[in-house]
Enzyme design. Structure first.
Site, PDB file in Angstrom:
ATOM      1  N   ASP A   1      -0.154  -2.048   8.751  1.00 40.01           N
ATOM      2  CA  ASP A   1      -1.013  -2.299   9.910  1.00 40.01           C
ATOM      3  C   ASP A   1      -0.117  -2.619  11.103  1.00 40.01           C
ATOM      4  O   ASP A   1       0.791  -3.458  11.016  1.00 40.01           O
ATOM      5  CB  ASP A   1      -1.947  -3.471   9.624  1.00 40.01           C
ATOM      6  CG  ASP A   1      -2.939  -3.708  10.758  1.00 40.01           C
ATOM      7  OD1 ASP A   1      -4.035  -3.136  10.701  1.00 40.01           O
ATOM      8  OD2 ASP A   1      -2.596  -4.464  11.687  1.00 40.01           O
ATOM      9  N   ILE A   2      -0.352  -1.945  12.219  1.00 37.29           N
ATOM     10  CA  ILE A   2       0.440  -2.183  13.430  1.00 37.29           C
ATOM     11  C   ILE A   2       0.118  -3.577  13.966  1.00 37.29           C
ATOM     12  O   ILE A   2      -1.058  -3.908  14.188  1.00 37.29           O
ATOM     13  CB  ILE A   2       0.151  -1.120  14.508  1.00 37.29           C
ATOM     14  CG1 ILE A   2       0.439   0.279  13.963  1.00 37.29           C
ATOM     15  CG2 ILE A   2       0.977  -1.385  15.767  1.00 37.29           C
ATOM     16  CD1 ILE A   2       0.012   1.402  14.886  1.00 37.29           C
TER      17      ILE A   2
ATOM     18  N   GLU B   1      -5.724   1.141  13.115  1.00 40.56           N
ATOM     19  CA  GLU B   1      -4.262   1.112  13.155  1.00 40.56           C
ATOM     20  C   GLU B   1      -3.663   0.899  11.765  1.00 40.56           C
ATOM     21  O   GLU B   1      -2.496   0.525  11.631  1.00 40.56           O
ATOM     22  CB  GLU B   1      -3.773   0.027  14.113  1.00 40.56           C
ATOM     23  CG  GLU B   1      -4.096  -1.397  13.722  1.00 40.56           C
ATOM     24  CD  GLU B   1      -5.454  -1.879  14.233  1.00 40.56           C
ATOM     25  OE1 GLU B   1      -5.622  -3.100  14.332  1.00 40.56           O
ATOM     26  OE2 GLU B   1      -6.328  -1.034  14.538  1.00 40.56           O
TER      27      GLU B   1
END
Length: 360
Positions: free
Chosen positions: A233-234, A276
Site C-alpha cells: 500500500d502506498i 493504492e
C-alpha cells in the site's frame, strides 16, 4: 501482411468510420478491391472474344466499384452497398442477356444477396425482401433467358468459365465470413484483455489476480512448492492526491506499475488490488526469501518512484508478506497479508512485515 492485419482491427479504423460500421467498412473494402480487379481483368477478355458490349459494361463497372469504395471510405456504407449491389445486379443480367446462362455470370446474384443484408439503413423486413430480390432475379433469368446461347469466340471454354464464375462468386461469401470472424475474434480478445486488466495501470485487476492466484496455489499444493504473497500500500497516498491533484495520483499509480514490472520476475503476478493497494504473488518463493525480496523492492521504491510535480517528494510503500502453506486458502493468505500490512502501517510505514506461518 502485418499492416494489413492491423487494418482489419479497430486499431486501424479510419477516424471517419464509426466503430459500429467497421465490420461493414472492411468487408466492402476487401470485396470492392477484389471485384474491381476482376472487372478490370475482364475488359481485355471481352474485347478479345468480340463481346464489345460487355467490355464497355465492364469499364462502367470498374468506375462504379471505384465510386462504391469512395463512398465506403467516406463512412457511407449503406450507399456503397446500394451502388455495388445495383452494379452487380445490372452486370449479371446484361451478361446473361449477351452471353447466356452457360457462362455463369448469374451466380454473382447470390453473392450480392448476402452483401445486401449488410445495408443497415433498411429494417429487417425490407432488407430481407431486398436480398431476396436478387435470388428472384436469378430464378427469372432461368425462365426467360434459357434460350440465349453463347455466340462469341472460344466457345469450347464456356464450361470452364462457368466453373470459374461459380468459384469466384463464392469468394465474397468467404471474404465476408473471414473478415467477420477475424474482427470478432480480435474484439473478443481485446474485450477479454480489458476485462482482466486495470484500466489505469494495465496490471491485472482484482478478479483476474484472484483467478490466477487460485491456480498457482492449487499447482503449488500438488507439487509441494512454496508460494508467497505480498500486499503493498502506498504510504500517505491521499496526501499526494490532496497536494498535487488526482492526475498526479494517477501518474504515481502508473509509475508504481512500471516499477514493479521492472523489479519482478516474469513468473510473478502483480495486480492492482484496489485504490493504492497492489497484490504480488511469488510462485516458488518461501516466506523468508519473499520478505528479503520485497524489502529490497521497498528500498528501491522510494528512490525510483517520484511525483512529477515535486521531485523532492519521497514516495514510500508498506508491505505485508505471507507464505501460503499447503492447505491454506487464498482468502486466508490474503487476510494474513493484510494483517501484516496493517502492522507495517502501525509501526511507522515504509516497512515490510512477514506474517508468522499458519498452524494449519
Amino acid at each position: 501482411m502485418r499492416n494489413f492485419a492491423n487494418y482489419l482491427t479497430l486499431s486501424g479504423r479510419p477516424s471517419c468510420i464509426e466503430e459500429k460500421d467497421f465490420r461493414r467498412f472492411v468487408i466492402i473494402t476487401v470485396i470492392g478491391m477484389f471485384a474491381g480487379l476482376v472487372h478490370l481483368a475482364l475488359i481485355p477478355v471481352f474485347f478479345s472474344i468480340g463481346a464489345v458490349e460487355m467490355a464497355l459494361i465492364n469499364i462502367a463497372s470498374v468506375i462504379t466499384w471505384g465510386y462504391g469504395l469512395f463512398l465506403n471510405g467516406k463512412g457511407r456504407q449503406a450507399d456503397a452497398i446500394l451502388v455495388i449491389c445495383t452494379e452487380v445486379w445490372i452486370h449479371s443480367v446484361c451478361a446473361v442477356i449477351f452471353l447466356g446462362l452457360d457462362v455463369g455470370f448469374q451466380h454473382y446474384l447470390w453473392a450480392i444477396s448476402a452483401l445486401g443484408i449488410l445495408n443497415t439503413r433498411l429494417n429487417y423486413l425490407y432488407v430481407s425482401f431486398y436480398s431476396l430480390s436478387f435470388i428472384f432475379t436469378f430464378a427469372l433469368l432461368y425462365l426467360f433467358c434459357a434460350d440465349v446461347s453463347y455466340q462469341y469466340k472460344y466457345s469450347e471454354y464456356v464450361e470452364a468459365v462457368h466453373f470459374i464464375n461459380i468459384m469466384v462468386a463464392g469468394i465474397p461469401f468467404i471474404i465476408s465470413m473471414m473478415v467477420i470472424r477475424f474482427i470478432t475474434v480480435t474484439q473478443e480478445d481485446a474485450m477479454a484483455k480489458l476485462a482482466s486488466l486495470d484500466s489505469l495501470t494495465g496490471l491485472y485487476n482484482r478478479r483476474m489476480a484472484t483467478e490466477i492466484s487460485l491456480k498457482i496455489l492449487q499447482q503449488a499444493s500438488r507439487n509441494g512448492e512454496p508460494v508467497s504473497m505480498a500486499l503493498g500500500d502506498i504510504d500517505y497516498f491521499k496526501r499526494i492526491n490532496d497536494s498535487f491533484g488526482h492526475a498526479e495520483g494517477d501518474h504515481v499509480l502508473c509509475e508504481v506499475a512500471l516499477f514493479f514490472r521492472s523489479r519482478l520476475r516474469e513468473a510473478d503476478i502483480i495486480s492492482r488490488w484496489g485504490g493504492e493497494e497492489f497484490l504480488i504473488v511469488l510462485p516458488g518463493v518461501d516466506g523468508e526469501s519473499a520478505y528479503s525480496k520485497i524489502d529490497k523492492i521497498r528500498q528501491f521504491f522510494e528512490k525510483e518512484v517520484r511525483v512529477e510535480s515535486d521531485a523532492n517528494y519521497v514516495t514510500q510503500m508498506s508491505f505485508g508478506v505471507v507464505e501460503c502453506t499447503p492447505g491454506v486458502t487464498f482468502g486466508e493468505c490474503l487476510k494474513r497479508a493484510d494483517e501484516a500490512l496493517y502492522l507495517s502501517k502501525e509501526q511507522g510505514r515504509n516497512k515490510v512485515t512477514l506474517s508468522e506461518k499458519s498452524d494449519h
